[in-house]
Design a protein around this motif. Structure first.
Motif, PDB file in Angstrom:
ATOM      1  N   GLY A  58      80.132 -10.735  49.055  1.00 29.10           N
ATOM      2  CA  GLY A  58      80.849 -11.770  48.518  1.00 29.10           C
ATOM      3  C   GLY A  58      80.515 -12.588  49.276  1.00 29.10           C
ATOM      4  O   GLY A  58      79.756 -12.388  50.481  1.00 29.10           O
ATOM      5  N   PRO A  59      80.412 -13.608  49.333  1.00 30.11           N
ATOM      6  CA  PRO A  59      79.980 -15.079  50.215  1.00 30.11           C
ATOM      7  C   PRO A  59      81.341 -14.227  51.636  1.00 30.11           C
ATOM      8  O   PRO A  59      82.328 -14.411  51.449  1.00 30.11           O
ATOM      9  CB  PRO A  59      81.252 -16.117  49.658  1.00 30.11           C
ATOM     10  CG  PRO A  59      81.489 -16.191  47.998  1.00 30.11           C
ATOM     11  CD  PRO A  59      81.973 -14.439  48.181  1.00 30.11           C
ATOM     12  N   ASN A  60      79.694 -14.199  52.657  1.00 27.33           N
ATOM     13  CA  ASN A  60      80.698 -14.226  54.384  1.00 27.33           C
ATOM     14  C   ASN A  60      81.602 -12.463  54.645  1.00 27.33           C
ATOM     15  O   ASN A  60      82.361 -12.648  54.623  1.00 27.33           O
ATOM     16  CB  ASN A  60      81.028 -15.461  54.525  1.00 27.33           C
ATOM     17  CG  ASN A  60      80.747 -16.833  54.869  1.00 27.33           C
ATOM     18  OD1 ASN A  60      79.390 -16.321  54.964  1.00 27.33           O
ATOM     19  ND2 ASN A  60      81.565 -17.637  54.766  1.00 27.33           N
ATOM     20  N   SER A  61      81.340 -12.193  52.742  1.00 25.96           N
ATOM     21  CA  SER A  61      82.379 -11.104  53.297  1.00 25.96           C
ATOM     22  C   SER A  61      81.000  -9.726  52.574  1.00 25.96           C
ATOM     23  O   SER A  61      80.410  -9.353  52.449  1.00 25.96           O
ATOM     24  CB  SER A  61      82.780 -10.868  51.906  1.00 25.96           C
ATOM     25  OG  SER A  61      83.624  -9.649  51.221  1.00 25.96           O
ATOM     26  N   TYR A  62      81.315  -8.638  54.418  1.00 26.85           N
ATOM     27  CA  TYR A  62      79.629  -7.754  54.337  1.00 26.85           C
ATOM     28  C   TYR A  62      81.233  -6.484  55.195  1.00 26.85           C
ATOM     29  O   TYR A  62      82.222  -6.200  55.132  1.00 26.85           O
ATOM     30  CB  TYR A  62      79.405  -7.540  55.699  1.00 26.85           C
ATOM     31  CG  TYR A  62      78.551  -8.969  55.250  1.00 26.85           C
ATOM     32  CD1 TYR A  62      77.297  -9.338  54.084  1.00 26.85           C
ATOM     33  CD2 TYR A  62      78.987 -10.599  55.625  1.00 26.85           C
ATOM     34  CE1 TYR A  62      76.743 -10.492  54.385  1.00 26.85           C
ATOM     35  CE2 TYR A  62      78.599 -11.679  55.274  1.00 26.85           C
ATOM     36  CZ  TYR A  62      77.220 -12.041  54.875  1.00 26.85           C
ATOM     37  OH  TYR A  62      75.903 -12.502  54.677  1.00 26.85           O
ATOM     38  N   GLY A  63      79.635  -5.299  54.823  1.00 33.79           N
ATOM     39  CA  GLY A  63      80.816  -3.826  55.308  1.00 33.79           C
ATOM     40  C   GLY A  63      79.388  -3.510  55.589  1.00 33.79           C
ATOM     41  O   GLY A  63      78.508  -3.083  55.327  1.00 33.79           O
ATOM     42  N   TRP A  64      79.900  -1.957  55.375  1.00 26.22           N
ATOM     43  CA  TRP A  64      79.309  -0.674  56.678  1.00 26.22           C
ATOM     44  C   TRP A  64      79.091   0.199  55.077  1.00 26.22           C
ATOM     45  O   TRP A  64      78.390   0.518  55.267  1.00 26.22           O
ATOM     46  CB  TRP A  64      79.838  -0.160  57.336  1.00 26.22           C
ATOM     47  CG  TRP A  64      79.780  -0.882  59.073  1.00 26.22           C
ATOM     48  CD1 TRP A  64      81.427  -2.114  58.769  1.00 26.22           C
ATOM     49  CD2 TRP A  64      79.459  -1.839  59.521  1.00 26.22           C
ATOM     50  NE1 TRP A  64      80.873  -2.695  59.922  1.00 26.22           N
ATOM     51  CE2 TRP A  64      79.225  -2.998  60.431  1.00 26.22           C
ATOM     52  CE3 TRP A  64      77.607  -1.677  59.470  1.00 26.22           C
ATOM     53  CZ2 TRP A  64      78.879  -3.416  61.252  1.00 26.22           C
ATOM     54  CZ3 TRP A  64      77.198  -2.212  60.588  1.00 26.22           C
ATOM     55  CH2 TRP A  64      77.318  -3.665  61.805  1.00 26.22           C
TER      56      TRP A  64
END
Length: 215
Positions: A58-64
């Motif tokens: 999402g906006p400014n939302s990340y994961g591995w």
């Protein structure tokens, strides 16, 4: 070489030709700014690099990697986890060609999913990392099965902190990792805190003291 991942960097605060390197990995749904906010408190000699996960959530939302909670157990996308590991190893190569650091003094650490990735990288590639910092994380069973217990692995410095009131990743995960590490001959620096799924001031203070002692 193009940079494999986005990142923020804090150069050493002291003059040092080949500084130790600390890679920081955020938790799911966060970004590289999260743990970078701690960089000013970390030992001055470190080259601190805070990375952004490759998966856009999402906006400014990340994961591995993606994770689903079915039947109360986290089910992960193993292919994405492997791909993220590959990107992080590529990032180390990228960093070598752009910054000076001591390749025998590389540390990796993270919070939650970032801690999970740190365990995977540090334990599966012990030749590349001196130490592992796991804040509120767990060790993936799928990766535990492929860890090769070597003399080199047994020299790893490992810091584990976890909140006893963590409702995202139970304290039992941390206790299980500690038990496993001790069974193969590694004595981690282990701390439990009356805390939820977060990093408090006491955890940070203990981590800084541990880093300064082991650098």
């Amino acid at each position: 070489m193009e940079k494999p991942l986005e990142f923020l960097i804090r150069k050493p605060k002291v003059s040092i030709e080949k500084p130790p390197l600390l890679l920081l990995l955020h938790g799911v749904g966060s970004n590289e700014e999260d743990l970078f906010s701690l960089s000013n408190y970390l030992p001055d000699s470190f080259l601190v690099v805070s990375l952004r996960g490759p998966l856009i959530l999402g906006p400014n939302s990340y994961g591995w990697y993606e994770v689903l909670f079915t039947a109360g157990q986290p089910k992960i996308n193993l292919e994405q986890e492997r791909q993220s590991r590959k990107l992080l190893l590529e990032f180390l190569v990228y960093l070598k060609s752009n910054y000076q650091f001591d390749e025998s003094n590389v540390w990796i650490g993270g919070f939650s999913q970032g801690a999970i990735m740190s365990y995977s990288l540090g334990l599966l590639y012990p030749d590349k990392f001196k130490g592992i910092i796991a804040l509120s994380g767990r060790l993936l069973e799928e990766n535990k099965e492929i860890i090769n217990v070597t003399e080199e692995l047994l020299t790893k410095k490992i810091f584990i902190s976890h909140g006893t009131n963590d409702r995202v990743l139970s304290i039992e995960y941390a206790r299980s990792v500690r038990q496993y590490l001790e069974s193969i001959g590694i004595r981690p620096h282990y701390h439990e805190y009356e805390e939820g799924h977060s990093i408090n001031r006491e955890m940070l203070k203990d981590l800084i003291e541990w880093l300064e002692k082991n650098l």
